[in-house]
Design an enzyme around this catalytic site. Structure first.
Site, PDB file in Angstrom:
ATOM      1  N   HIS A 451       0.816  -1.208   0.000  1.00 14.62           N
ATOM      2  CA  HIS A 451       0.000   0.000   0.000  1.00 14.62           C
ATOM      3  C   HIS A 451       0.855   1.266   0.000  1.00 14.62           C
ATOM      4  O   HIS A 451       0.467   2.288  -0.546  1.00 14.62           O
ATOM      5  CB  HIS A 451      -0.962  -0.019   1.189  1.00 14.62           C
ATOM      6  CG  HIS A 451      -2.185  -0.822   0.885  1.00 14.62           C
ATOM      7  ND1 HIS A 451      -2.900  -1.502   1.815  1.00 14.62           N
ATOM      8  CD2 HIS A 451      -2.803  -1.048  -0.284  1.00 14.62           C
ATOM      9  CE1 HIS A 451      -3.915  -2.120   1.246  1.00 14.62           C
ATOM     10  NE2 HIS A 451      -3.867  -1.847  -0.028  1.00 14.62           N
ATOM     11  N   GLU A 693     -25.739  21.027   4.512  1.00 17.76           N
ATOM     12  CA  GLU A 693     -25.392  19.634   4.821  1.00 17.76           C
ATOM     13  C   GLU A 693     -26.296  19.023   5.887  1.00 17.76           C
ATOM     14  O   GLU A 693     -26.089  17.902   6.318  1.00 17.76           O
ATOM     15  CB  GLU A 693     -23.913  19.524   5.229  1.00 17.76           C
ATOM     16  CG  GLU A 693     -23.486  20.439   6.351  1.00 17.76           C
ATOM     17  CD  GLU A 693     -21.982  20.350   6.640  1.00 17.76           C
ATOM     18  OE1 GLU A 693     -21.329  19.384   6.240  1.00 17.76           O
ATOM     19  OE2 GLU A 693     -21.478  21.270   7.304  1.00 17.76           O
TER      20      GLU A 693
HETATM   21  C1  PEP Z   1     -19.413  17.488   3.704  1.00 18.08           C
HETATM   22  O1  PEP Z   1     -19.996  17.197   4.754  1.00 18.08           O
HETATM   23  O2  PEP Z   1     -19.800  17.134   2.574  1.00 18.08           O
HETATM   24  C2  PEP Z   1     -18.168  18.273   3.754  1.00 18.08           C
HETATM   25  C3  PEP Z   1     -17.591  18.710   2.656  1.00 18.08           C
HETATM   26  O3  PEP Z   1     -17.630  18.513   4.973  1.00 18.08           O
HETATM   27  P1  PEP Z   1     -16.793  17.446   5.851  1.00 18.08           P
HETATM   28  O4  PEP Z   1     -16.556  16.231   4.984  1.00 18.08           O
HETATM   29  O5  PEP Z   1     -15.537  18.152   6.224  1.00 18.08           O
HETATM   30  O6  PEP Z   1     -17.710  17.202   6.987  1.00 18.08           O
HETATM   31 MG    MG Z   2     -19.574  18.241   6.622  1.00 18.18          MG
END
Ligand code: PEP
Ligand code: MG
Length: 838
Positions: A451, A693
């Site tokens: 890896h 999100e």
């Molecule tokens: C997400 O939640 O898509 C994002 C970009 O933030 P993180 O992965 O840092 O939570």
């Molecule tokens: Mg996020």
């Protein structure tokens, strides 16, 4: 003390199991039974109320472990939990272990004072001794059958025979796919090959079966969903166990270079990553921490210490994986997902627990012994690819030992660019390297398929491995050269050879630059519409690297990396330096700085967020910052101060409501006011945006859109919250699919709200880096895509092949579809028609 409840369809069986288990522990562990139903005519069955009464009977705040036989027993146990008050229910644990073996193992562990986690672990591993004892006979006793699942003579067990289809056999990644799949089923699933047996839920056992292409495997499954489990396994096998069969181009390149005549003073190792390196040596001597074996009094406490260390190591791996995704690409970063599976391996945990109890030794010593034994099993395999997995086991082993022994990781640092020379490098070591500080890699051991070699190729660092005889002769600072395509290593460089090699290196770099230049072309669709393609970064250094991949800016600066691996938060000045460095590297390109997104899978111990039952639903990101102006205000001031000279934007993570946004903007207002009061300059028109999100943000996107300048969709979190599936839990990973119609519709809804209110919308979740999704996202109205930098060239290529009209049609069609599978299939077909091969 942990108590037990035995649930069975048969009252006699439940009593019998209790009798047997009680006898093992001289009646000292409370065990209650819920057997049969109160119907004299039809006494066989299960009753949730009986289960409830049994739990109440032996309830202990330390925990109640419920073992059950099969079928409706599971449902009855689950229902009983629903009747308990939440604080009690949280102390009751349903256990999928085999009833008889599980009950005995659980009782013995409970008697030794183990907590619920260790009792569960003990019960889960209870079949292993029987399996290893009977291993030689099991293959003979398996019924002959066709490739389809067939019931065996007992009618309880399902069997499936199949032939390993993929070129490299069941090596780490296909093994990980299989283990992840098996974990989704309750059934006990075993695999047999040539008289050896493995649990399909143990990544080490599956991989060390050493199954190669063409080998016959016999799968047996027992439990309520046995048939479905084998059906799913058959489908996975038909899909090559999810293993792409082509050899990676870079690996093929190093393999194809045949042997040639070696001129004087030249030696050879195995080529592992193409490219020429010339420079001074930096010797690196990584070592397993020295472990002392100590006698201990309390085996259960030692095992608990181990489980805690494993948990911390898992969080660390989440961070390493995110870092590797940024520098080496998402697919390569999956190597660290395999490491998590090694950590979670129930068979390995069981073996360590047994060793601690049997030998009464400390967790470090027992863990090291089992890790070395497991690594040894890989080394004994014939297949060199599988042998190389030993390094992964040792890497994971070290990670846990460091936790147990409280040893700080020493980051690999270099005073000047050098060729790194080591006995062997772990994937974790390699993931820390960059082509800027490491010109090349030379190791005594390891193969091209290790890896660490895979990571070196992804990072573009030339590497030669397996140079057994060379490495011991080398000294720090000595100048050498290597060719990662042929495996040649020059230990002494004449002026003439050096000149030749310098030229060769220059032309290799020029070729690389030409490929990078292609990626530098501006991202526009075939009909001339600009879509901004940006990178996600975690450090200001990443910004420079991202430009090489063709980033047109940074759409997500994950500032939490600045807060990690230290003991207190970075000061405002420190942050200012880091943000200015990133902005300067981008030379006028846009930079979106996200405010601290700590918590969830990004632990920062000194913030004292503490243990949370549901960290992803907990006190994280903006929620934490709003309660901590001492952390939030300096960060906002540092970002604003950066905006005085650079085009930066501010982005708040995890906004779920208008109130939260108002509160965040109020703190931003305070930051502005304080800077104005100090006459410090900043951009008064700085763009302020939010991540979309959390599902609630989608439903109030129209309100949020009136308050900000942009939205950026975080599909990583959005998908987990939309589907109510923890993004770090392998058992529900099937639900984490961004192509799920619910996720696509959420993106659509956010895009519509943004368009209606005249703000721009982009995406910085992993989905943005998937070229398959590009037409759909553009068609939904996104005008910016931010991703892990190595994904940029492919997404740009997908954009260049697309017209806005075709993108719009694709999005319209997808919005009508009802499943992720249908959407993916359609997008694949669309990509074949419109775009470059994916
Ligand atoms: C997400 O939640 O898509 C994002 C970009 O933030 P993180 O992965 O840092 O939570
Ligand atoms: Mg996020």
């Amino acid at each position: 003390m942990v108590s037990l409840v035995i649930v069975s369809h048969s009252a006699a069986l439940a009593d019998g199991v209790r009798e047997l288990a009680s006898q093992m522990v001289q009646g000292q562990v409370p065990i209650a039974v819920a057997g049969g139903i109160d119907d004299p005519e039809h006494p066989i069955g299960t009753d949730p109320m009986k289960v409830l009464a049994a739990i109440e009977d032996v309830f202990s705040p330390t925990g109640v472990v419920v073992l059950m036989d099969l079928g409706s027993a599971l449902m009855s146990a689950e229902m009983a939990l629903e009747f308990l008050p939440p604080e009690k229910a949280s102390r009751v644990f349903l256990c999928e272990a085999p009833l008889v073996e599980g009950a005995i193992a659980a009782a013995v562990q409970a008697l030794s004072g183990g907590d619920a986690a260790s009792v569960l672990a003990e019960a889960r591993g209870a079949l292993l001794p029987k399996q290893s004892q009977l291993a030689p006979f099991l293959d003979q006793s398996a019924p002959a059958g066709t490739a389809a699942a067939a019931e065996d003579a007992a009618g309880q067990r399902e069997t499936l025979r199949l032939t390993v289809p993929n070129r490299l056999g069941l090596h780490a990644r296909p093994a990980a796919k299989l283990v992840n799949l098996a974990a989704r089923f309750e059934a006990l699933i075993e695999i047999r090959r040539n008289g050896r047996v493995a649990s399909a839920k143990s990544v080490n056992q599956v991989a060390t079966l050493g199954a190669r292409q063409g080998d016959e495997l016999i799968f047996t499954a027992s439990g309520p969903d046995a048939a479905e489990a084998l059906q799913a396994i058959q489908e996975l096998a038909a899909a090559n166990f999810g293993d792409p069969d082509e050899e990676p181009a870079a690996l093929a390149a190093v393999r194809e270079s045949g042997p040639d005549q070696l001129p004087d003073g030249l030696v050879r190792g195995n080529p592992a990553s193409p490219g020429i390196a010339i420079g001074p040596i930096a010797l690196y001597h990584p070592q397993m921490p020295a472990v002392e074996s100590r006698p201990i009094e309390d085996p259960a406490a030692e095992f608990r210490r181990l489980l805690a260390a494993i948990e911390t190591a898992k969080s660390e791996l989440g961070v390493v994986r995110q870092k590797a995704a940024r520098t080496a690409g998402a697919a390569e970063a999956d190597i660290f997902e395999a490491h998590v599976l090694i950590l979670e391996d129930p068979a390995l945990q069981h073996a360590v627990n047994e060793r601690i109890s049997r030998e009464k030794i400390n967790a470090e010593a027992a863990w090291l012994a089992e890790i070395e034994e497991t690594a040894g099993r890989y080394t004994e395999l014939e297949d060199p690819y599988l042998q190389a997995r030993a390094q992964d086991v040792l890497d994971v082993g070290q990670r846990v030992l460091r936790q147990l022994m409280d040893i700080q990781v020493q980051p690999l640092t270099f005073s000047r660019p050098a060729i790194l020379v080591a006995e062997e490098l772990t994937p974790s070591d390699t993931a820390q390297l960059t082509p800027e500080n490491v010109l090349g890699i030379l190791t005594a051991r390891g193969g091209a398929t290790a890896h660490s070699a895979i990571l070196a190729r992804a990072l573009g660092i030339p590497a030669v491995v397996g140079a057994t005889h060379i490495v011991p002769q080398l000294t720090d600072g000595q100048e050498i050269a290597l060719d990662g395509e042929t495996g040649q290593v020059w230990l002494a460089l004449s002026a003439e050879t050096k000149e030749e090699l310098v030229e060769k290196r220059a032309s290799w770099l020029a070729e690389r630059q030409a490929a990078q230049k292609k990626a530098q072309a501006e991202a526009v669709t075939a009909d001339g519409v600009r879509i901004e393609v940006a990178a996600n970064i975690g450090t200001s250094r990443d910004a420079e690297l991202a430009l090489n991949f063709g980033a047109e800016g940074v759409g997500l600066y994950r500032t939490e990396f600045l807060f990690m691996d230290r003991r207190q938060p970075p000061s405002e000045e420190e942050q200012l330096t880091a943000y200015r460095a990133a902005a300067a590297a981008l030379a006028g390109r846009p930079l979106i700085i996200r405010t601290l997104d700590a918590g969830g899978d990004k632990p920062i111990p000194y913030l004292e967020i503490g243990h949370e039952d549901n960290p992803f639903l907990g006190w994280r990101a903006l929620r934490y910052c709003l309660d901590h102006p001492d952390i939030f205000l300096p960060q906002l001031r540092a970002i604003l101060r950066t905006s005085a000279d650079h085009p930066v934007k501010i982005m708040f993570p995890m906004v779920g409501s208008l109130e939260e946004l108002h509160r965040a903007k109020a703190v931003l207002g305070e930051a502005r006011a304080s800077l104005s009061g100090e006459n410090r300059p900043f951009d008064d028109d700085i763009e302020v945006g939010i991540m979309i999100e959390i599902p609630s943000a989608i439903f109030v996107a129209d309100h949020l859109a009136t308050e900000v300048d942009f939205f950026s969709i975080g599909t990583n979190d959005l998908t987990q919250y939309m589907m109510a599936a923890d993004r770090g839990n392998a058992r529900v990973s099937g639900l984490i699919n961004t192509f799920n119609p619910a996720v696509i519709r959420s993106i659509h809804a956010a895009a519509r709200a943004a368009q209606e209110h005249g703000i721009w919308i982009g995406m910085c979740g992993e989905m943005a880096g998937n070229p398959l999704a590009t037409p759909l996202l553009v068609g939904l109205g996104l005008t910016e895509l931010s991703m892990n930098a190595p994904a940029i060239p492919a997404v740009k290529e997908a954009l260049q092949a697309l017209t806005m009209e075709s993108a719009g049609r694709i999005a319209e069609k997808v919005l009508l579809m009802s499943s992720a599978a249908e959407i993916e299939q359609y997008l694949r077909a669309a990509a074949e028609m419109f775009g470059p091969p994916l």
